[in-house]
Structure formats: structure tokens, C-alpha cells
Design an enzyme around this catalytic site. Structure first.
Site, short mmCIF file in Angstrom:
data_model
loop_
_atom_site.label_atom_id
_atom_site.label_comp_id
_atom_site.label_asym_id
_atom_site.label_seq_id
_atom_site.Cartn_x
_atom_site.Cartn_y
_atom_site.Cartn_z
N PRO A 160 62.44 7.89 5.78
CA PRO A 160 63.83 8.33 5.70
C PRO A 160 63.92 9.78 5.22
O PRO A 160 63.29 10.15 4.22
CB PRO A 160 64.44 7.37 4.68
CG PRO A 160 63.57 6.16 4.73
CD PRO A 160 62.19 6.68 4.99
N GLU A 161 64.68 10.60 5.95
CA GLU A 161 64.89 11.99 5.57
C GLU A 161 66.31 12.11 5.02
O GLU A 161 66.97 11.10 4.78
CB GLU A 161 64.61 12.89 6.77
CG GLU A 161 63.19 12.68 7.31
CD GLU A 161 62.85 13.51 8.54
OE1 GLU A 161 63.43 14.59 8.72
OE2 GLU A 161 62.00 13.05 9.33
N LYS B 225 65.45 13.77 -0.74
CA LYS B 225 65.17 12.44 -0.20
C LYS B 225 65.16 11.36 -1.29
O LYS B 225 64.79 10.22 -1.03
CB LYS B 225 63.83 12.44 0.53
CG LYS B 225 63.72 13.46 1.66
CD LYS B 225 62.33 13.44 2.26
CE LYS B 225 62.12 14.58 3.24
NZ LYS B 225 60.75 14.59 3.80
N HIS C 57 58.60 -9.15 1.34
CA HIS C 57 58.41 -7.73 1.08
C HIS C 57 59.36 -7.20 0.01
O HIS C 57 59.46 -5.99 -0.19
CB HIS C 57 58.59 -6.93 2.37
CG HIS C 57 57.60 -7.30 3.44
ND1 HIS C 57 56.24 -7.14 3.28
CD2 HIS C 57 57.77 -7.84 4.68
CE1 HIS C 57 55.61 -7.54 4.38
NE2 HIS C 57 56.52 -7.98 5.23
N ARG D 70 55.45 -1.27 3.24
CA ARG D 70 54.25 -0.48 2.97
C ARG D 70 53.93 -0.35 1.48
O ARG D 70 52.85 0.10 1.12
CB ARG D 70 54.42 0.93 3.59
CG ARG D 70 54.74 0.93 5.08
CD ARG D 70 53.55 0.57 5.94
NE ARG D 70 52.55 1.62 5.91
CZ ARG D 70 52.57 2.70 6.69
NH1 ARG D 70 53.56 2.88 7.57
NH2 ARG D 70 51.63 3.61 6.62
N ARG E 296 50.59 16.68 10.80
CA ARG E 296 51.75 15.92 11.28
C ARG E 296 51.91 16.07 12.78
O ARG E 296 51.82 17.18 13.33
CB ARG E 296 53.03 16.42 10.59
CG ARG E 296 52.95 16.51 9.08
CD ARG E 296 52.77 15.16 8.41
NE ARG E 296 53.94 14.31 8.59
CZ ARG E 296 55.02 14.35 7.80
NH1 ARG E 296 55.08 15.22 6.79
NH2 ARG E 296 56.02 13.53 8.00
#
Length: 276
Positions: free
Chosen positions: A2-3, A60, A93, A112, A264
């Protein structure tokens, strides 16, 4: 990951859901997410009885302001905050649960397990890591073309790498840097110091415009992103280059390419973004 647009939409939806709720208990099943204090048990005890007053964003990071403290949360790759009723099944999760006195629960889910939480006393959060070294917000008056020009002229790093550096300005990640550079007609591997004042002006305008549009569209759902009301974004429908290797450029029709810059994956048009 997420940005800024995605985190801002999480902030807005989450604030509507949990402001005014009082924390009765906290359950942490993956303690490594809690970075401050070192002991997750202390984290839990400090938050008992605290009421959520408001939620802000810095770059962020989400900042959950409670009565006496601030929870600084970074979602990393897959983090999500979702509100549940106490009798609902718990997803495998889910790693942190904030249990409220009204019977609802705020769940932090992270497939993650890369997300982080730091707890500070109010007033301390901006002067300590991870917030202390952050650059200006894209929509703040502090960010100007002149600000960018002064800093970009001092580094020979590739422009994409520089724009990803949250010490320069906050909020840009891999998706939006690619989009900003396409709109600016700047090759991602140009050395920052080689950019002219006019090119830097284009980067500034594209940054503000692109992020503003993405916020209004709810962010970009590329993989699993949803806001705290479970809604996906729609800005992915307007992406020009990110994730579009092998497709024709919307401007000139040339096939878009992908390379690696600073480790990237990077998408660009070789004609619209010439490597001068």
C-alpha cells in the site's frame, strides 16, 4: 505494498469505523509485529482502557491516536485493518486483535507478517523512528519544485531510486513512481542531477496530480488491497505503465518495456521516456 493513496483510504474508512471505541483488551498472536515496546505484553497492558480519538496518516504510516498514546502502524505488503463482531470466525492471518467494550473487534491481518506497530506517548511519535526522518507530504506547502530541485541536484542516483526514498518525500512506492515518471516523460534511470528545472517541475506536478487522483479513486487494487470497509480501489484502471509490459503505450503506441532499477521492477515507454 500500500502506498499513500491506499493508506489514506484505509485511514478514512477506519476512522469512521472505530473512532470513540474503547479498548477492553488486546490479543497479539504474532509478537514480532510489535516493535515498540519490545515486549508485546507491555503493549497490550498500555492500551487497555484507551479510547480511539482519531486516526491520521504520515506517508505510508497509519497513526492511531488513543487517549494517552499513538499506535504507529505500517502495513508493509499485505497488512489490513478490518472491524469484526466478537462472535465472527478469526482468520488464520489475524495477528493482532483490539477488543472493544461494545463487543466489536479490530483485527490486524497480514498474510506476509511484514507489518509493524510502534507505541509512543503522544507528542513523541514525530521525533522518533520510524517517523523522524520522513520528508514532506506531497500535498503540503513544504513540497515545491524548488525543494525538489535543491535536493535532486545533489545526487547522481537514478531518479526512480530517489523518488522511492521516503526521506525526500513520502508516499510514493513502486506503482506511483512508475506512473509519475511516465506522466513526466522522464526515463527511470536518468541521474537525478541531470534533470532540468522544467523536468523537475513536471515531476512535481505529476506527483501531486497522480496521487490526488488515486486517493479519489480509492487507491489501486493490484493484488489484494482493500480498505477497512472491504472495498477495492479503482485507480488500477487508469494506470498507464505499471504492470503493462508488452502492451502498447497509450500515448505513442510503442510496446512498453520493463527493467530493474534499484532492485525494483520498473515499467516505462522507451519513446515517451527517452534515456538522454
Amino acid at each position: 505494498m500500500p502506498e499513500l493513496p491506499e493508506v489514506e483510504n484505509v485511514r478514512r474508512t477506519l476512522e469512521n469505523l472505530v473512532t470513540g471505541k474503547t479498548i477492553e483488551d488486546v490479543i497479539v498472536t504474532y509478537p514480532k509485529i510489535v516493535k515498540r515496546p519490545d515486549d508485546a505484553e507491555i503493549f497490550k497492558e498500555m492500551l487497555k482502557g484507551e479510547t480511539i480519538e482519531n486516526i491520521k496518516r504520515r506517508g505510508k504510516f497509519l497513526l492511531l491516536y488513543v487517549t494517552n498514546y499513538v499506535i504507529v502502524s505500517h502495513l508493509r505488503m499485505e497488512g489490513k485493518f478490518l472491524l469484526h463482531q466478537e462472535d465472527e470466525p478469526i482468520d488464520k492471518h489475524t495477528h493482532v486483535r483490539f477488543l472493544f467494550t461494545d463487543g466489536t473487534e479490530l483485527h490486524y491481518k497480514d498474510v506476509r507478517k511484514f507489518g509493524t506497530m510502534h507505541l509512543f506517548k503522544k507528542g513523541e511519535e514525530m521525533n522518533q523512528m520510524p517517523l523522524a526522518d520522513l520528508g514532506p507530504e506531497p500535498f503540503d506547502a513544504e513540497l515545491t519544485p524548488q525543494y525538489l530541485h535543491e535536493r535532486l541536484q545533489k545526487t547522481n542516483r537514478k531518479i526512480k531510486v530517489v523518488l522511492l526514498d521516503q526521506r525526500l518525500l513520502v508516499g510514493l512506492g513502486n506503482i506511483y513512481v512508475d506512473e509519475v515518471l511516465f506522466r513526466s516523460q522522464i526515463h527511470p534511470e536518468r541521474e537525478a542531477s541531470s534533470l532540468t528545472a522544467e523536468e523537475i517541475e513536471r515531476i512535481y506536478e505529476a506527483t501531486v496530480t497522480t496521487l490526488g487522483e488515486a486517493v479519489k479513486r480509492g487507491g489501486s487494487t493490484i493484488r489484494t488491497y482493500i480498505n477497512s470497509q472491504g472495498q477495492i480501489g479503482s485507480f488500477q484502471e487508469l494506470l498507464n505503465v505499471y504492470g503493462k509490459k508488452g502492451e502498447p503505450c497509450v500515448t505513442c503506441g510503442t510496446i512498453l518495456e520493463k527493467t530493474v532499477v534499484g532492485g525494483r521492477g520498473t515499467h516505462y515507454c522507451p519513446i515517451c521516456q527517452p534515456r538522454i
